[in-house]
Design a protein around this motif. Sequence first.
Motif, PDB file in Angstrom:
ATOM      1  N   ALA A 170      50.807  55.573  34.577  1.00  0.00           N
ATOM      2  CA  ALA A 170      51.005  54.716  35.746  1.00  0.00           C
ATOM      3  C   ALA A 170      49.808  53.785  35.876  1.00  0.00           C
ATOM      4  O   ALA A 170      48.824  54.104  36.539  1.00  0.00           O
ATOM      5  CB  ALA A 170      51.173  55.570  36.992  1.00  0.00           C
ATOM      6  N   ASN A 171      49.889  52.633  35.209  1.00  0.00           N
ATOM      7  CA  ASN A 171      48.813  51.641  35.240  1.00  0.00           C
ATOM      8  C   ASN A 171      49.103  50.642  36.355  1.00  0.00           C
ATOM      9  O   ASN A 171      50.083  49.898  36.292  1.00  0.00           O
ATOM     10  CB  ASN A 171      48.707  50.915  33.906  1.00  0.00           C
ATOM     11  CG  ASN A 171      48.360  51.850  32.766  1.00  0.00           C
ATOM     12  OD1 ASN A 171      47.747  52.897  32.982  1.00  0.00           O
ATOM     13  ND2 ASN A 171      48.723  51.487  31.551  1.00  0.00           N
ATOM     14  N   ILE A 172      48.265  50.631  37.372  1.00  0.00           N
ATOM     15  CA  ILE A 172      48.462  49.777  38.537  1.00  0.00           C
ATOM     16  C   ILE A 172      47.219  48.916  38.729  1.00  0.00           C
ATOM     17  O   ILE A 172      46.103  49.436  38.851  1.00  0.00           O
ATOM     18  CB  ILE A 172      48.687  50.601  39.826  1.00  0.00           C
ATOM     19  CG1 ILE A 172      49.775  51.664  39.618  1.00  0.00           C
ATOM     20  CG2 ILE A 172      49.008  49.679  40.989  1.00  0.00           C
ATOM     21  CD1 ILE A 172      51.151  51.120  39.387  1.00  0.00           C
ATOM     22  N   THR A 173      47.408  47.608  38.745  1.00  0.00           N
ATOM     23  CA  THR A 173      46.308  46.670  38.979  1.00  0.00           C
ATOM     24  C   THR A 173      46.499  46.001  40.329  1.00  0.00           C
ATOM     25  O   THR A 173      47.585  45.493  40.623  1.00  0.00           O
ATOM     26  CB  THR A 173      46.249  45.605  37.863  1.00  0.00           C
ATOM     27  OG1 THR A 173      45.933  46.240  36.631  1.00  0.00           O
ATOM     28  CG2 THR A 173      45.196  44.556  38.166  1.00  0.00           C
ATOM     29  N   LYS A 174      45.463  45.998  41.144  1.00  0.00           N
ATOM     30  CA  LYS A 174      45.497  45.331  42.445  1.00  0.00           C
ATOM     31  C   LYS A 174      44.501  44.184  42.431  1.00  0.00           C
ATOM     32  O   LYS A 174      43.321  44.381  42.115  1.00  0.00           O
ATOM     33  CB  LYS A 174      45.176  46.324  43.561  1.00  0.00           C
ATOM     34  CG  LYS A 174      46.228  47.426  43.692  1.00  0.00           C
ATOM     35  CD  LYS A 174      45.931  48.362  44.851  1.00  0.00           C
ATOM     36  CE  LYS A 174      47.022  49.425  44.979  1.00  0.00           C
ATOM     37  NZ  LYS A 174      46.754  50.352  46.093  1.00  0.00           N
ATOM     38  N   VAL A 175      44.994  42.989  42.756  1.00  0.00           N
ATOM     39  CA  VAL A 175      44.174  41.785  42.743  1.00  0.00           C
ATOM     40  C   VAL A 175      44.060  41.270  44.172  1.00  0.00           C
ATOM     41  O   VAL A 175      45.068  40.976  44.812  1.00  0.00           O
ATOM     42  CB  VAL A 175      44.777  40.706  41.827  1.00  0.00           C
ATOM     43  CG1 VAL A 175      43.866  39.486  41.774  1.00  0.00           C
ATOM     44  CG2 VAL A 175      45.007  41.255  40.419  1.00  0.00           C
ATOM     45  N   ASP A 176      42.830  41.155  44.646  1.00  0.00           N
ATOM     46  CA  ASP A 176      42.555  40.748  46.019  1.00  0.00           C
ATOM     47  C   ASP A 176      41.972  39.340  46.022  1.00  0.00           C
ATOM     48  O   ASP A 176      40.858  39.112  45.555  1.00  0.00           O
ATOM     49  CB  ASP A 176      41.575  41.727  46.660  1.00  0.00           C
ATOM     50  CG  ASP A 176      41.384  41.495  48.154  1.00  0.00           C
ATOM     51  OD1 ASP A 176      41.554  40.356  48.614  1.00  0.00           O
ATOM     52  OD2 ASP A 176      41.054  42.464  48.864  1.00  0.00           O
ATOM     53  N   GLY A 177      42.757  38.394  46.543  1.00  0.00           N
ATOM     54  CA  GLY A 177      42.304  37.012  46.558  1.00  0.00           C
ATOM     55  C   GLY A 177      41.148  36.753  47.504  1.00  0.00           C
ATOM     56  O   GLY A 177      40.435  35.762  47.359  1.00  0.00           O
ATOM     57  N   LYS A 178      40.949  37.618  48.471  1.00  0.00           N
ATOM     58  CA  LYS A 178      39.857  37.428  49.417  1.00  0.00           C
ATOM     59  C   LYS A 178      38.519  37.880  48.836  1.00  0.00           C
ATOM     60  O   LYS A 178      37.498  37.219  49.011  1.00  0.00           O
ATOM     61  CB  LYS A 178      40.161  38.166  50.718  1.00  0.00           C
ATOM     62  CG  LYS A 178      41.355  37.572  51.472  1.00  0.00           C
ATOM     63  CD  LYS A 178      41.587  38.283  52.796  1.00  0.00           C
ATOM     64  CE  LYS A 178      42.755  37.638  53.551  1.00  0.00           C
ATOM     65  NZ  LYS A 178      43.023  38.329  54.844  1.00  0.00           N
ATOM     66  N   THR A 179      38.519  39.011  48.130  1.00  0.00           N
ATOM     67  CA  THR A 179      37.269  39.509  47.542  1.00  0.00           C
ATOM     68  C   THR A 179      37.027  38.983  46.136  1.00  0.00           C
ATOM     69  O   THR A 179      35.947  39.156  45.583  1.00  0.00           O
ATOM     70  CB  THR A 179      37.273  41.047  47.499  1.00  0.00           C
ATOM     71  OG1 THR A 179      38.321  41.496  46.614  1.00  0.00           O
ATOM     72  CG2 THR A 179      37.478  41.637  48.884  1.00  0.00           C
ATOM     73  N   SER A 186      44.693  54.064  36.267  1.00  0.00           N
ATOM     74  CA  SER A 186      45.650  54.662  35.335  1.00  0.00           C
ATOM     75  C   SER A 186      45.847  56.114  35.750  1.00  0.00           C
ATOM     76  O   SER A 186      44.883  56.896  35.770  1.00  0.00           O
ATOM     77  CB  SER A 186      45.122  54.583  33.900  1.00  0.00           C
ATOM     78  OG  SER A 186      46.080  55.109  32.986  1.00  0.00           O
ATOM     79  N   ASP A 187      47.067  56.446  36.107  1.00  0.00           N
ATOM     80  CA  ASP A 187      47.377  57.781  36.641  1.00  0.00           C
ATOM     81  C   ASP A 187      46.427  58.145  37.781  1.00  0.00           C
ATOM     82  O   ASP A 187      45.951  59.284  37.900  1.00  0.00           O
ATOM     83  CB  ASP A 187      47.319  58.833  35.538  1.00  0.00           C
ATOM     84  CG  ASP A 187      48.481  58.711  34.550  1.00  0.00           C
ATOM     85  OD1 ASP A 187      49.508  58.099  34.920  1.00  0.00           O
ATOM     86  OD2 ASP A 187      48.364  59.209  33.420  1.00  0.00           O
ATOM     87  N   GLY A 188      46.137  57.159  38.614  1.00  0.00           N
ATOM     88  CA  GLY A 188      45.338  57.377  39.815  1.00  0.00           C
ATOM     89  C   GLY A 188      43.839  57.293  39.634  1.00  0.00           C
ATOM     90  O   GLY A 188      43.093  57.340  40.614  1.00  0.00           O
ATOM     91  N   LYS A 189      43.352  57.130  38.403  1.00  0.00           N
ATOM     92  CA  LYS A 189      41.917  57.064  38.159  1.00  0.00           C
ATOM     93  C   LYS A 189      41.490  55.634  37.814  1.00  0.00           C
ATOM     94  O   LYS A 189      42.132  54.977  36.995  1.00  0.00           O
ATOM     95  CB  LYS A 189      41.529  57.999  37.012  1.00  0.00           C
ATOM     96  CG  LYS A 189      41.803  59.467  37.312  1.00  0.00           C
ATOM     97  CD  LYS A 189      41.384  60.353  36.147  1.00  0.00           C
ATOM     98  CE  LYS A 189      41.646  61.832  36.449  1.00  0.00           C
ATOM     99  NZ  LYS A 189      41.261  62.694  35.312  1.00  0.00           N
TER     100      LYS A 189
END
Length: 318
Positions: A170-179, A186-189
């Motif tokens: 579970a590869n999750i990328t979060k991109v924050d335009g403000k910061t 990956s798998d929560g880590k």
Amino acid sequence: MRSSRWWLSAATAAVLLLPTACGDDKAGGTWEGGGAPASGPAPAASAPAGPSASPTPTGKPVHIRLLQGDGSTWGVGMPIIAYLSAKVTDAHAFAAAGQVTVDGQPAGGAWYFQRSAIYKGYPLEAHYRTEKYWPAHAKIHLDLAAKGQPAGKGLVFDNSLTLDMNTGAANITKVDGKTKRMTTTSDGKQVFQFPVSLGKASTPTFGGTKVVMEKDKVQRMTGPGYDLKVPWSVRITNSGEFLHSASWNGGNIGQRSTSHGCTNLNTNDAKKFFDFAQVGDVTVYTGTGGPTMPSWDGYGDWNVAWPTWQGGGALKTT
């Protein structure tokens, strides 16, 4: 910067009219390799699942082909995608025939229909997803016993299909335009946290949830005043948003958003992400200043609310 696709649907093509859109060098032909995205396997061959229990209705045949192939592995955001060779007018039988399990248990998902221009002669596509992302490291099975089922007045499906595919981590990328930061787990880590530069105010990056579509070691990107070959490019929309290396923008990465809509990364960071990412991985964008990515502009399925998704989209299924 943002680089566009030639094979967009009529709805998708509207994105190309926005000032954020740029061109690329992939005009003409089929999707690279003659079928599936460059990072994925060839479409599955249609294989009958067995004889019909009742006489096959007569009518114009509608053929089904799948994007995924048996044994393939995808990120947890990747929908199952089927392409239909005619503009069917009734999807009830298709939806009932397309049964999906996850690790042997009913998936509880739903089919959603939309126009398509991916394959010549296949004007409609159906996406299957669950309410939440697929579980990681799972075995997914599709039994699509559609042969002989009606597809609307004068139309009948002419083949049945099965599919066995897998999900990876579970590869999750979060991109924050403000910061101006992207964080990948990956798998929560947590595995990465990189500075970024997103789209400037006149060419903002789409917000919402996007799914990795393909990877190109070098992608040509063109637009007003530029024509560049860009390394370590990971596509996340049809209309040309990528996460990619942007050595020319190093002074702004992590400080200001100045791109034409893409996610600019320092070269070393871009290569690390390129090597890590798999097709179907999830990227979630917040604080970009732009509208939410349309569901049809790639694999934007997760931007459709679940109750709306269950309605079936272009064709009702309930």
